[in-house]
Design an enzyme around this catalytic site. Structure first.
Site: not given
Length: 427
Positions: A151, A222, A288, A312
């Site tokens: 963002y 991540k 993931d 998101d």
């Protein structure tokens, strides 16, 4: 009844008058339809729950196509000023302008008001069609960081002078040019992730879990690949939990230390003991893998804290498990200043504009979140219970009608009236 503004007290608590002024943006496309239905239900629930002693004074502010058509601006300064002044507002879906300038009106609102939490509660309502076998196991609240990561992303297009300058800097100053496989045709993106921004998001998630007596906060990241941005988010989160919340929490880091010094069996016994004492467990999962866990073991997760892009993906994937974003609410909140914008999470669906056919549940449940944020929990519960009863009765809008057996098709406005009827909010 005298109308008043909502204010933030010196003690960090909202002061909510009985007749607060709350700005609304009805939205584009299907916005007017779903807003009209939601407002009808919200007003009826408040009147019934408080015997007419409380009432919202709605104040329209403009954004999107309606604003552009009236003022020539997609997001007028006056709209931002009113949202700041009155603290709490609610909005329907907005069109993203095509061409240069504002990337997204939703993003612009979040950035301008520093609404650093995108709050997405995900839960299943009995009778809602779902693609998974046990949607009832999904009940999590996602805290998505709203002001950093992509963002606040900085981009340079391939072949631009800026890209060439950045490539030269990366190569000659930082010695990182060899990592870029096709340097001459590469576009570049930079995502900032700060300790301050990460901490305020994770702090809010932990406090929410403690306030609501929930079992865990999971930091999703991540960090196995991006060590200093996503990895920093994880590390800063653990450090904050232990530093600021002390004996109210037990972290996986503490479990790992116990495992190393006392052995795995003793560490597991300690974890079980801490959980039995009601301590909040702070853990982390790679992004993931978490997308798998949403399907395989959603019951293991209650509050989730994550960065913008991961959030998101996660919020939409989790929403799919409980029936889709058409019934998933959302809010953007600054827990420090009190500013909050509650919103529908779906798009504008312009081809269905003014057809009175779409499901208003996303915006209506965002209204429920707004009432809870205000402390008007009786009205919030009235709406949620009535919505659940209406869905279970199979008297629904077209989205659910197409997926249910022996359902009755209702228009948007009829669905709202059915909710009011089932909540005994008439009269």
């Amino acid at each position: 009844m005298t109308t008043q503004k909502i204010t933030m007290g010196a003690d960090g608590r909202l002061n909510i008058p009985d007749n607060p002024i709350i700005p609304f943006i009805e939205g584009d496309g299907i916005g007017p339809d779903v807003w009209g239905a939601s407002k009808l239900v919200i007003d009826a629930a408040i009147a019934h729950a408080y015997g007419g002693n409380r009432k919202i004074e709605w104040l329209e502010i403009l954004a999107g196509e309606k604003a552009f058509n009236k003022t020539g601006e997609w997001l007028p300064i006056e709209t931002l000023d009113k949202a700041r002044e009155y603290l709490i507002s609610i909005k329907g879906p907005l069109t993203t302008p095509i061409g240069g300038g504002i990337r997204s009106l939703n993003v612009a609102l979040r950035q301008e008001l520093d609404l650093f939490v995108c709050l997405r509660p995900i839960k299943w309502y009995k009778g809602v069609p779902s693609p998974v076998v046990h949607p009832e196991n999904v009940n999590m609240t996602i805290f998505r960081e709203n002001t950093e990561d992509i963002y606040a992303g900085i981009e340079f297009s391939a072949g631009s002078p800026e890209a060439a300058k950045l490539l030269s800097f990366l190569t000659n100053e930082l010695g990182a040019g060899k990592k870029i496989r096709f340097p001459e045709s590469s576009a570049f993106g930079i995502k900032p992730v700060s300790k301050d921004g990460s901490e305020r998001l994770i702090r809010a998630a932990i406090q929410y879990a403690l306030d609501n007596k929930l079992p865990s906060v999971t930091i999703v990241h991540k960090g196995n690949i991006m060590k200093f941005t996503e990895g920093g988010f994880k590390i800063w989160g653990y450090e904050l939990a232990e530093r600021e919340f002390g004996d109210k929490v037990y972290t996986w880091g503490q479990w790992e230390n116990a495992r190393k010094t006392q052995g795995e069996e003793a560490a597991n016994a300690k974890m079980k003991s801490e959980t039995a004492q009601g301590k909040l467990i702070i853990k982390d999962v790679i992004a993931d893998n978490f997308l798998q866990q949403i399907l395989l073991a959603p019951q293991d997760y209650s509050v989730v804290a994550t960065l913008n892009l991961n959030g998101d993906y996660i919020s939409d994937a989790a929403a799919a498990a409980v029936g889709g974003i058409g019934i998933s609410p959302g809010a953007n909140i600054n827990y420090v200043t009190g500013h909050a914008v509650f919103e529908a999470t779906h798009g504008t669906a312009p081809r269905f504009a003014n057809t009175d056919t779409m499901n208003p549940s996303s915006l209506l449940l965002s209204g429920v979140m707004m009432l809870e944020y205000m402390g008007w929990n009786e009205a919030a519960k009235l709406i949620e219970d009535a919505l659940a009863a209406t869905i279970l009765s199979k008297r629904v809008t077209i989205d659910f009608y197409n997926l249910m057996k022996d359902a009755t098709l209702l228009k948007t406005s009829e669905f709202a009236k059915e909710i009011i009827k089932n909540g005994v909010m008439e009269g």
